[in-house]
Structures are given as structure tokens and as C-alpha cells.
Design an enzyme around this catalytic site. Structure first.
Site, PDB file in Angstrom:
ATOM      1  N   GLY A   1      -1.204  -6.260  -0.550  1.00  0.00           N
ATOM      2  CA  GLY A   1       0.203  -5.779  -0.022  1.00  0.00           C
ATOM      3  C   GLY A   1       0.058  -4.850   0.857  1.00  0.00           C
TER       4      GLY A   1
ATOM      5  CG  ASP B   1      -0.410   4.588   4.530  1.00  0.00           C
ATOM      6  OD1 ASP B   1      -0.098   5.824   4.070  1.00  0.00           O
ATOM      7  OD2 ASP B   1       0.571   3.607   4.582  1.00  0.00           O
TER       8      ASP B   1
ATOM      9  CG  ASN C   1      -2.657 -10.380  -3.794  1.00  0.00           C
ATOM     10  OD1 ASN C   1      -2.464  -9.402  -4.296  1.00  0.00           O
ATOM     11  ND2 ASN C   1      -1.563 -10.975  -3.431  1.00  0.00           N
TER      12      ASN C   1
ATOM     13  CB  THR D   1       0.535 -14.230  -4.725  1.00  0.00           C
ATOM     14  OG1 THR D   1       1.018 -13.783  -5.690  1.00  0.00           O
ATOM     15  CG2 THR D   1       1.179 -15.473  -4.099  1.00  0.00           C
TER      16      THR D   1
ATOM     17  CE  LYS E   1       3.452   2.492   2.879  1.00  0.00           C
ATOM     18  NZ  LYS E   1       2.184   2.780   2.741  1.00  0.00           N
TER      19      LYS E   1
ATOM     20  CD  GLU F   1      -0.093 -19.398  -2.793  1.00  0.00           C
ATOM     21  OE1 GLU F   1      -0.036 -18.187  -3.306  1.00  0.00           O
ATOM     22  OE2 GLU F   1      -0.659 -20.488  -3.179  1.00  0.00           O
TER      23      GLU F   1
ATOM     24  CG  ASN G   1       1.993   5.956   7.247  1.00  0.00           C
ATOM     25  OD1 ASN G   1       1.740   5.620   8.169  1.00  0.00           O
ATOM     26  ND2 ASN G   1       1.801   6.841   6.565  1.00  0.00           N
TER      27      ASN G   1
ATOM     28  CG  MET H   1       2.166   3.507 -10.981  1.00  0.00           C
ATOM     29  SD  MET H   1       3.222   3.041  -9.540  1.00  0.00           S
ATOM     30  CE  MET H   1       2.279   2.550  -8.419  1.00  0.00           C
TER      31      MET H   1
ATOM     32  CB  THR I   1       6.954   4.400   0.885  1.00  0.00           C
ATOM     33  OG1 THR I   1       5.985   4.095  -0.208  1.00  0.00           O
ATOM     34  CG2 THR I   1       8.314   4.629   0.207  1.00  0.00           C
TER      35      THR I   1
ATOM     36  CB  SER J   1       6.158  12.398   0.897  1.00  0.00           C
ATOM     37  OG  SER J   1       5.247  11.673   0.680  1.00  0.00           O
TER      38      SER J   1
END
Ligand code: ATR
Length: 286
Positions: free
Chosen positions: A134, A108, A158, A160, A71, A162, A92, A205, A67, A20
Site C-alpha cells: 500500500g 515518510d 502482498n 493481492t 497519499k 496484482e 504525506n 492493528m 494519510t 499527529s
């Protein structure tokens, strides 16, 4: 004496790899605005005092991006939310008002839709599969549920389960989420029917990992990976099977343009936008 520079920046933890600053500083330079965009790497135990200082008269900061991982957490410090941010319940972009009141926006979500439009992908009646539940996933899911170009289905995986459940329970209070089906296994994503596969996780990543097996990808899908610092294993495989691909740089660009426009209360012209995009592309992957 020179006027003190207006300061803008991104608050997160960590933020050192953010692109950014290069994008916004290029825009300030192009416009001849005496402002600077900085990184605010704020550990959780300092977030409260950071926002207390931000609200004080005399603070040089006039706008922020937010970020990971803040957020949602920043909502507690804001004085008001724009309607879209209110629906998504994630922010954001923060505009500092005249009385140093803090107004939260979510750019976003429209940033993602603008990039899809640029790619020529209309989600209307399409089958979408999303990896991750997320903060980024929240904005994308919410916008896909609310836009007129509503997909036929969104299958959400996902690690997780939950977290998917909690996300859907929350969004379901403010929008129709009947098109979303959460699944607990990658095998249940039904990728053979998928038109748009979106990776919102950080997998790939910093490694060569991929949540999806190559054999499940096919040439009739657009594979969109929010990771933008490199060609992930997912995108490499997607290209190999002849799928369309996109990384998150386009979304980063469009959300940045919208954030800048909120701070400055102006529309940026094409020349400045091009400068911002070039700055991102030159600095991506370095
Ligand atoms: P962001 O705002 O970028 O979405 P986040 O809110 O920290 O960041 O979410 C990260 C996402 O990546 C989550 O969906 C997370 O899954 P969990 O909810 O199970 O933690 C996902 N993620 C991160 N590392 C992962 C891994 N190794 N395997 C699978 N999912 C992973």
C-alpha cells in the site's frame, strides 16, 4: 481583535485515531506559535471541494499532512512536487505557498530512514522482507531502492499480488528496482535469511492476527511493524524469539518533524523535538 489562528492539519478518511495533532500542537505550544493542528476527516466525495477551498485566498489552512487513503490521490490537486515526492509519487505533507500554491513533499521516506538510523540498523547489503504493497510500503520500498545504503534484496509479499505488480511497474519507471522480488506466498519470503522484516499492513492493528508464523521469526532479525498503537502479535512473537523490534512511532515522529520544518521553513531545535516525541509516546496506545 485577536489575529485568526493559522490552521494546520491532517486530511484522510478516517483520521480520528491520528496521533499527529498531539505532536504538532505540543510543538506550537512550546514555540508559542498561535496555530492549531486539526483533523480533517474528508469523505472521497468531498475531497475536491476541500482542495478548492484550500486554494482560496483567506483560507486559514497553511499546511497539511495527508494519510490513508489519499497519499496518491492528492497529487491531482498539487501545483508542484518536491523531487523525492516526484520519485515516490505519494505525498504525506503539503506546504501552502504565498500564492496559495500547493507543494507536495514525502517525509515518510526520510522519516523511516531516520528511525532505522536511530535503531542502529544499516540496510546496506542486508536482506529485507516487506509485507504489504500500500501507500506506506511504496514510500519505504522507494527509499530503500534509492538510498546509498541499498539493501542486497527486498522480497515483497502482498495479499493481492496484482497490487505488488502495479507498484513495481510504477516505481520501476523512475528507479532501479532490480533488487526487489515479489512473491505470492508468505512461505516464499525466505525469512531464515531476512535481516529486516517490515509489516506495512494493518494486520494486527485491531486484532491479534499475524501474517507470519512465529516459527519463521528468529533472533538475528529486526522486526519493524508500522502499527504503533499497540504491541502487535508480530512484535510480541518477535520479542519472544529474541529478535530486535520496533514499531511505527519513531517513523511517525521523524516524518512529523520534517513536515513541521517544511511548513515553518525552520529547523526545530532538540528541545522542541523532544516535546513532540514525548507527546507521541504519552498518547500512543490510549
Ligand atoms: P497504507 O497507506 O497504510 O499502506 P493501504 O494503502 O490501505 O494503507 O494498504 C494497506 C495494506 O495492508 C495493503 O498491502 C493490504 O493488502 P491488499 O493490497 O491485498 O489489500 C494490506 N492488508 C490489509 N488488510 C489485510 C489482511 N487482512 N491481510 C493481508 N493484508 C492486508
Amino acid at each position: 481583535m485577536n489575529e485568526p489562528q493559522a490552521v494546520y492539519g491532517i486530511v484522510g478518511h478516517p483520521v480520528k485515531h491520528s496521533l499527529s495533532p498531539c505532536m504538532h500542537n505540543a510543538a506550537f505550544e512550546e514555540l508559542g506559535v498561535p496555530a492549531t493542528y486539526q483533523l480533517f476527516d474528508i469523505p472521497p466525495d468531498e475531497l475536491n471541494s476541500f482542495f478548492e477551498d484550500l486554494k482560496k485566498e483567506g483560507s486559514p489552512i497553511f499546511g497539511l499532512n495527508v494519510t490513508v487513503p489519499y497519499k496518491e490521490e492528492v497529487l491531482a490537486y498539487l501545483d508542484s512536487l518536491a523531487p523525492l515526492a516526484q520519485k515516490i509519487m505519494a505525498v504525506n505533507t503539503i506546504v501552502v505557498g504565498k500564492k496559495r500554491n500547493l507543494i507536495g513533499y514525502n517525509t515518510d521516506a526520510p522519516g523511516f530512514m531516520s528511525h532505522l538510523a536511530e535503531l542502529g540498523f544499516n540496510p546496506t547489503d542486508k536482506n529485507v522482507a516487506i509485507l504489504g504493497a500500500g501507500g506506506s510500503s511504496r514510500a519505504i520500498i522507494a527509499t530503500l531502492c534509492m538510498v546509498p545504503e541499498r539493501p542486497q534484496s527486498i522480497i515483497l509479499y502482498n495479499r493481492t499480488p496484482e497490487r505488488s505488480q502495479a507498484l513495481l511497474e510504477d516505481l520501476g519507471q523512475r528507479m532501479d528496482i532490480s533488487l526487489i522480488k515479489p512473491v505470492e506466498s508468505i512461505d516464499d519470503l525466505g525469512l531464515s535469511e531476512t535481516d529486516l522484516l517490515i509489516n506495512t499492513t494493518s494486520v494486527g492493528m485491531n486484532d491479534e492476527d499475524c501474517l507470519v508464523e512465529k516459527e519463521l521469526l528468529h533472533s538475528q532479525m529486526l522486526v519493524y511493524d508500522l502499527v504503533y498503537n499497540k504491541d502487535t502479535q508480530l512484535l510480541k512473537w518477535a520479542k519472544e524469539v529474541g529478535a530486535e523490534t520496533a514499531n511505527g512511532l519513531g517513523m511517525l515522529y521523524y516524518q512529523g518533524v520534517l513536515a513541521f520544518q517544511h511548513w515553518a521553513d525552520i529547523q526545530l531545535d532538540e528541545k522542541v523535538k523532544l516535546t513532540m516525541r514525548n507527546a507521541l509516546e504519552e498518547n500512543a496506545g490510549q
